[in-house]
Design a protein around this motif. Structure first.
Motif, PDB file in Angstrom:
ATOM      1  N   ALA A 122       0.815  -1.216   0.000  1.00 22.95           N
ATOM      2  CA  ALA A 122       0.000   0.000   0.000  1.00 22.95           C
ATOM      3  C   ALA A 122       0.848   1.265   0.000  1.00 22.95           C
ATOM      4  N   PHE A 123       0.352   2.272  -0.700  1.00 19.99           N
ATOM      5  CA  PHE A 123       0.967   3.587  -0.727  1.00 19.99           C
ATOM      6  C   PHE A 123       0.628   4.313   0.567  1.00 19.99           C
ATOM      7  N   GLY A 124       1.618   4.926   1.205  1.00 18.78           N
ATOM      8  CA  GLY A 124       1.376   5.706   2.411  1.00 18.78           C
ATOM      9  C   GLY A 124       0.955   4.880   3.617  1.00 18.78           C
ATOM     10  N   LEU A 125       1.502   3.688   3.744  1.00 15.84           N
ATOM     11  CA  LEU A 125       1.154   2.774   4.837  1.00 15.84           C
ATOM     12  C   LEU A 125       1.435   3.401   6.201  1.00 15.84           C
ATOM     13  N   THR A 126       0.495   3.224   7.145  1.00 19.42           N
ATOM     14  CA  THR A 126       0.669   3.703   8.517  1.00 19.42           C
ATOM     15  C   THR A 126       0.400   2.541   9.479  1.00 19.42           C
ATOM     16  N   ASP A 127       0.600   2.793  10.759  1.00 14.87           N
ATOM     17  CA  ASP A 127       0.332   1.762  11.767  1.00 14.87           C
ATOM     18  C   ASP A 127      -1.152   1.441  11.886  1.00 14.87           C
ATOM     19  N   THR A 128      -2.021   2.341  11.418  1.00 15.67           N
ATOM     20  CA  THR A 128      -3.463   2.113  11.522  1.00 15.67           C
ATOM     21  C   THR A 128      -4.100   1.923  10.146  1.00 15.67           C
ATOM     22  N   SER A 129      -3.342   1.428   9.200  1.00 13.85           N
ATOM     23  CA  SER A 129      -3.850   1.179   7.852  1.00 13.85           C
ATOM     24  C   SER A 129      -4.621  -0.136   7.802  1.00 13.85           C
ATOM     25  N   ARG A 130      -5.690  -0.140   7.014  1.00 13.37           N
ATOM     26  CA  ARG A 130      -6.466  -1.352   6.742  1.00 13.37           C
ATOM     27  C   ARG A 130      -6.966  -1.275   5.310  1.00 13.37           C
ATOM     28  N   LEU A 131      -7.436  -2.390   4.792  1.00 17.54           N
ATOM     29  CA  LEU A 131      -8.042  -2.408   3.469  1.00 17.54           C
ATOM     30  C   LEU A 131      -9.553  -2.258   3.618  1.00 17.54           C
ATOM     31  N   GLY A 132     -10.119  -1.335   2.858  1.00 19.57           N
ATOM     32  CA  GLY A 132     -11.549  -1.062   2.947  1.00 19.57           C
ATOM     33  C   GLY A 132     -12.425  -2.250   2.591  1.00 19.57           C
ATOM     34  N   CYS A 133     -11.915  -3.154   1.770  1.00 16.21           N
ATOM     35  CA  CYS A 133     -12.706  -4.326   1.381  1.00 16.21           C
ATOM     36  C   CYS A 133     -12.816  -5.342   2.509  1.00 16.21           C
ATOM     37  N   GLN A 134     -12.012  -5.184   3.546  1.00 23.76           N
ATOM     38  CA  GLN A 134     -11.996  -6.147   4.643  1.00 23.76           C
ATOM     39  C   GLN A 134     -12.697  -5.645   5.899  1.00 23.76           C
ATOM     40  N   ILE A 135     -13.176  -4.412   5.867  1.00 21.72           N
ATOM     41  CA  ILE A 135     -13.860  -3.849   7.037  1.00 21.72           C
ATOM     42  C   ILE A 135     -15.340  -3.753   6.727  1.00 21.72           C
ATOM     43  N   LYS A 136     -16.142  -4.444   7.514  1.00 20.72           N
ATOM     44  CA  LYS A 136     -17.598  -4.398   7.342  1.00 20.72           C
ATOM     45  C   LYS A 136     -18.187  -3.353   8.279  1.00 20.72           C
ATOM     46  N   VAL A 137     -19.178  -2.642   7.783  1.00 22.80           N
ATOM     47  CA  VAL A 137     -19.871  -1.638   8.589  1.00 22.80           C
ATOM     48  C   VAL A 137     -20.543  -2.337   9.763  1.00 22.80           C
ATOM     49  N   ALA A 138     -20.320  -1.777  10.947  1.00 23.90           N
ATOM     50  CA  ALA A 138     -20.897  -2.299  12.186  1.00 23.90           C
ATOM     51  C   ALA A 138     -21.261  -1.105  13.069  1.00 23.90           C
ATOM     52  N   PRO A 139     -22.174  -1.301  14.011  1.00 25.16           N
ATOM     53  CA  PRO A 139     -22.566  -0.182  14.873  1.00 25.16           C
ATOM     54  C   PRO A 139     -21.382   0.493  15.578  1.00 25.16           C
TER      55      PRO A 139
END
Length: 158
Positions: A122-139
């Motif tokens: 990933a470009f601009g990787l940080t310690d709190t980086s994640r892939l948007g396709c792997q995070i599901k919307v939750a409350p």
């Protein structure tokens, strides 16, 4: 024989209690012959719970509201946020890379090994980086901010 079907209606009562009126609940619990062939049982489809959060794109906040269960990548595309997702969420690229606030990052389950492998690209990787396709919307994501990096590395051949 019809009484044998009554216990099947009982679990439906508990699922529907908050969704149907008292008179509707009586119709579900009573045998179908009491109302004739035209009676209809109430549908128990609750409206999908929605969560509001923010994408930060080029320094501009883009507020969105999304149903629980969608991925951040899907929500971004639904709201015309420029989160690429070249592999269509198949975990084969890093173009849906987002940067999370520390508290949001800590609240999510840790990334799988495959996601970490893609994040290495990933470009601009940080310690709190994640892939948007792997995070599901939750409350728990209500009010969260997801920042899009200034660019992306698309390693996919043209």
């Amino acid at each position: 024989r019809a009484l044998g079907k009554l216990p099947a209606a009982v679990p439906m009562l508990s699922r529907c209690a908050s969704l149907a009126s008292r008179s509707s609940l009586r119709r579900v619990a009573e045998p179908p012959w009491r109302h004739g062939p035209r009676s209809v049982r109430p549908r128990c489809t609750a409206a999908a719970e929605k969560v509001s959060f923010v994408f930060v794109e080029d320094g501009e906040e883009v507020p969105v509201t999304a149903p629980v269960g969608k991925t951040l990548l899907e929500v971004a595309h639904d709201n015309e946020v420029e989160l690429e997702g070249a592999c269509d969420g198949s975990l084969a690229c890093s173009t849906c890379h987002v940067i999370l606030e520390q508290k949001t990052f800590d609240s999510l389950p840790p990334p799988e090994e495959e996601e970490l492998d893609m994040l290495d690209l990933a470009f601009g990787l940080t310690d709190t980086s994640r892939l948007g396709c792997q995070i599901k919307v939750a409350p728990g994501l209500a009010g969260a901010k997801f920042t899009l990096p200034d660019g992306s590395n698309n390693m996919k051949p043209p």
